[in-house]
Structure formats: C-alpha cells, structure tokens
Design an enzyme around this catalytic site. Structure first.
Site, PDB file in Angstrom:
ATOM      1  N   LYS A   1       0.835  -1.207   0.000  1.00  0.00           N
ATOM      2  CA  LYS A   1       0.000   0.000   0.000  1.00  0.00           C
ATOM      3  C   LYS A   1       0.867   1.253   0.000  1.00  0.00           C
ATOM      4  O   LYS A   1       0.556   2.247  -0.656  1.00  0.00           O
ATOM      5  CB  LYS A   1      -0.927  -0.007   1.219  1.00  0.00           C
TER       6      LYS A   1
ATOM      7  N   GLU B   1       1.197   6.503  -6.885  1.00  0.00           N
ATOM      8  CA  GLU B   1       0.114   7.493  -6.966  1.00  0.00           C
ATOM      9  C   GLU B   1       0.671   8.915  -6.984  1.00  0.00           C
ATOM     10  O   GLU B   1       0.241   9.761  -7.783  1.00  0.00           O
ATOM     11  CB  GLU B   1      -0.815   7.304  -5.775  1.00  0.00           C
TER      12      GLU B   1
END
Length: 524
Positions: A206, A213
């Site tokens: 993550k 991202e």
C-alpha cells in the site's frame, strides 16, 4: 438512533476503531453487506454523527450498526466465546486510524481485552516495520495482527476499496470471506483483495501504491499546466482530451485521469466563487500532504528508494515537488530573490488545428510512458523489498488488487501487465525492464514523445520535474556507457574507493578491485 455503549448488544461480527471518514465509510460498507458492526471512537460526537448517517442511508440497515465510546464495551459486544476451543469464533477488530503512536496506544488498550485467536486488522497507512513490531507484540498474547492497506480514499472505503492484507495464512483464511465481500469488484466480479504475504508486506505494498500514486499525480498536474499555460488549451478542452484518453487507448480506465476530466468541468456549487474557467484556477498551488506529517507514505516511499537502492526517480521527483509546493509564502520570497523568467507560452500554441492534434497525440503517448514508467519503478521497489524481507510478494497479485477501488487503477495498463507478470514466481523479476522485454519495448515506444513534451517544458521554463525524471530514467537505464566513470575516478582519488576496468566489470554491486595512487603520479 440506537443507544451508544448499549451493554445489551452481544452479537456484533466486526468492531471498527475510528469513526472518521475512512472508518465511517467502512462501517457503512460492512453493514450494507449484512455484517453487524460495532463502531468505536473516543469522541462521542463522531460516533453520533456516524450513527445518524447509518440511519439516513437508505442502503444501510441502522439496526446493524451499534456505537461505542468504550473499547471494553465494544469487545464485550461480540458473542460470548465458547469454552470449546474448536468452536471458538475469533473476534475481528478493524482499526481505521492515523499511523503512529495512536495505534500503539490502542494496541496497549485492546490486547488485554481480547483472547487467544482474536484478529486485529490495522487498516490505516503504516510504516511496515512498525506493523511487524505490533505483530510480534500481539503474537505473544496469541492474537493475530494484520497490517492491511486500504486503497481508494474515503469514497472507496464506503463503496468498496482495494485491500492488501499482510498476515499469516491462518488469519487470511478466516478473513477471506469477509474481505472478499467488502472489497471492490472487477467488472467480472473478482474481488480486489488477495493475501499479499506475511509480516508488513500488506502495508508495504500500500505504501508503494501511494508512491506510484504521487508520481502519477505529479505527472498529470505537470501536463495539465503545460496544456493550459504553454499550449493554450482551455480547461474544458483539456477535460475533453482527458476524457478521450480515459475512454480509449493505453490510458483507458485510469482513475486519476477519470476524476481529472470531471474535476476540470466543475464550475459551481460548494459555496465557492469559481473562475469562469473552472475551480482549478481558484485553488492555491500548495500541496501539504506528507509535509504536514498527516500522511507518511510518500516520505516512506522516498526513504525506501534510497535504502533499498532502487531507481525510482519519478516517485522521488514527485515528492520533491510537494515539498517545494507546500510553503507558498516561502516560495514567493525565493522567487523574488531569484527573479528568473516565469513559465511562458510555447511556440506550439500557435500551430494550426491539424498540427496541434498531432502534437496532442504525442502528449498522450508521453503521459502514458511517464505513468507506465512510474508503475515499473514502484513495482521494482516492491520486488526488491520482498526479496530482502522474504515476503514472496507476487507482482501479478499487486496488479490484480489494483484493478478497481484504488487511486492507481489503470485498466489498459493492468491488462497489459497481468499476463506478463503471471509468468513469474514471487521472487522474480528483480528488474522488470531486464526480465520482461515486452515491457521494455512498450516503454521505448514512448521515448520520443516524452522527449518532445519535456523539450516544450524546458523551452518555456515550465515546471515538470516528474516528466523530466521519467525521461531521464529511460535515458539513464538505456545508456550503455554512462558518464559515471569520471565520478569513479574522483571517488578513488580522494577516498580510495577502487574501480573496475572497462569491459571487466563483475556482475552485481561489488566494489571494484583497482586503485590508482593519483597523488604520487608526476604532475598530479
């Protein structure tokens, strides 16, 4: 609205600690899927607000949601444990909290209340080593501690996130039916949750998801500015262009491009007086996330790049731009002192329609290449960490869980990656561009376009660090003879660092065997 801290409640399936935007979204999501949920927060107002939302949400049965301001009462609201160990059903408590000391405090409070076999799922963003420390502490008491990344922001938390649990296989098997029920689904109905591996692997994946991202966000803000200020497109035109990319081509189904074209069309509402050209022109150019310590994943990703010795310049450049961006007043004073040119129009802004359309096709290819490159860089970090920590993370698993419910969803890229990654086991490939020539060839196709786009940025003084880093990444890894031989000379001169001889370098990162005593040479 149901009573808070009702001691008569004794049948909850899931306890959720934290009733903010993420925890609240998960509470409503879980209850919408039929789970009886107990939501806890030390702030009574937060619990009351969430209970009110459950009552007003037509998709949620408010009778499935119970509120608590006492951890002890939350734990006691689970069905009483059976005396027969074989019939014991583990409690599941999900944490949705900011990373750091608050989670340690909750762990200290909740472990004495739980019993052997119970499961705690930390669904916040957390530094993977902290997760492993907490797992060891919980294991001493016979409790399973799961470090699980939850992707997609508060809206996905409400409607179905991508999830990356890192835990024992036993914990995964018990959690699997719940997580698959709650997770985002692909159009084919496949849940975007899989067992990532042991230890801190779930939070690690993550974390790097967020690093990728950040690179994508930087690439897109840089290209939006180039299109608007340097090439003269209105935000409506850029919105239409982004929508065309989102609908078809190599960036089809890219989440950030999808919300980007919608955001650029937003012109009214929300109590904000917007510019005629859209809300974006009214927003200050100041990104504080990570710099304000509210979100650690970008900083941690940059740290991992350095400490794992993996080349990921687009991710690093995106983080640096956030740092520069974060203090607008300081930046303005620096600009006064430097007094250098500000970004200007590009000569390409005056092109005729046919030529401009051709240029916009080039921009499309360049953005695809930069976004593809950021994926490759992030996945290389995951591979290296997995090998170092012996987690056995499979890259195909990462791509599968990123197909829906997460910020870096990019349908066409996932479809391209998946069959290629499925050929490899969990310990391969260490270097994607070395091991998978199909991906190297795909990235190479974008080189000229990236070069053209970054040339426009250079010529117009436009700010484009992630686009530049993406191009330099390709140039560097493609260069058979880098300029670093002179760096080796100087390192050996002042530090006796040794060097390899041309054509005789050994495989890997081993130090060279040769040294020259420069100071003893005549004329040196």
């Amino acid at each position: 609205m149901a009573d808070i801290d009702n001691e008569k409640v004794n049948d909850i399936e899931i306890g959720i600690v934290g009733s903010g935007s993420m925890g609240g979204g998960m509470t409503l999501l879980f209850s919408q899927n039929g789970s009886r949920v107990g939501c806890y927060d030390y702030e009574k107002e937060a619990v009351e607000k969430l209970m009110k939302e459950a009552k007003e949400d037509e998709n949620v049965d408010e009778n499935l949601v119970h509120g608590f301001t006492s951890l002890e009462k939350l734990v006691n609201a689970f069905p009483k444990a059976s005396k027969d160990e074989k019939d014991k059903k583990p409690r599941i408590v999900v944490l949705s909290m900011p990373h750091g000391k608050g989670v340690d405090k909750i762990e200290d409070q909740i472990l004495p209340l739980l019993e052997k076999g119970d499961i705690v799922v930390d669904g916040g963003n957390e530094w993977w080593a902290e997760t492993e420390h907490r797992q060891a502490k919980a294991k001493d008491k016979g409790i399973q501690w799961v470090g699980m990344g939850v992707s997609g922001g508060y809206q996905s938390a409400r409607h179905g996130p991508s999830m990356s649990p890192g835990c024992t296989k036993e914990a995964w098997e018990y959690l699997k039916p719940y997580l698959e029920k709650w997770a985002a689904k692909t159009p084919e109905g496949e849940p975007c949750v899989m067992h990532i591996g042991p230890g801190g692997s779930g939070h690690y994946v993550k974390m790097i998801h967020n690093g990728i991202e950040h690179a994508h966000l930087s690439i897109l803000c840089e290209v939006r500015a180039l299109l608007h200020y340097q090439l003269g497109l209105s935000n409506d035109e850029i919105s239409n262009l982004f929508e065309s990319w989102w609908k078809d081509g190599p960036l089809r189904g890219n989440f950030l491009i999808g919300i980007g074209f919608k955001g650029l069309r937003f012109k009214e509402g929300g109590g904000i007086e917007h510019a005629q050209d859209g809300i974006v022109e009214k927003i200050e150019d100041k990104v504080t996330q990570d710099v304000d310590l509210s979100e650690g994943t970008g900083t941690w990703s940059a740290k991992e790049i350095a400490e794992r010795h993996v080349a990921a310049p687009a991710i690093a450049a995106a983080h640096q731009l956030r740092i520069i961006s974060s203090d607008k007043q300081e930046r303005s004073k620096v600009a006064d002192n430097l007094n250098l040119p500000q970004p200007s129009k590009a000569k390409e802004a005056k092109l005729e329609k046919a030529e401009k359309d051709k240029l916009l096709d080039t921009v499309h290819t360049a953005v695809y290449g930069a976004i593809l490159g950021a994926f490759i860089q992030g996945l290389d970090i995951i591979t290296k960490a997995s090998q170092d920590q012996k987690w056995n993370v499979e890259l195909a698993t990462c791509i599968k869980i990123w197909r829906q419910g997460c910020i870096i969803q990019s349908d066409a890229i996932a479809e391209f990656f998946l069959p290629l990654f499925e050929k490899f086991g969990p310990s391969e490939p260490l270097n994607i561009l070395k091991s998978i020539p199909e991906i190297a060839k795909e990235l190479a196709k974008t080189y000229d376009a990236q070069k053209k786009l970054y040339t426009i940025a250079i010529e117009t003084d436009a700010v484009a660090p992630a686009l530049g880093a993406s191009l330099e990444y390709i140039k560097s890894i493609n260069c058979r003879d880098l300029n670093t031989n002179f760096q080796e000379l100087e390192l050996d001169y002042f530090g006796h660092h040794n060097y390899d001889l041309k054509g005789k370098a050994e495989k890997g990162h081993e130090k060279g065997k040769y040294h020259t005593e420069f100071a003893k040479m005549p004329g040196v």
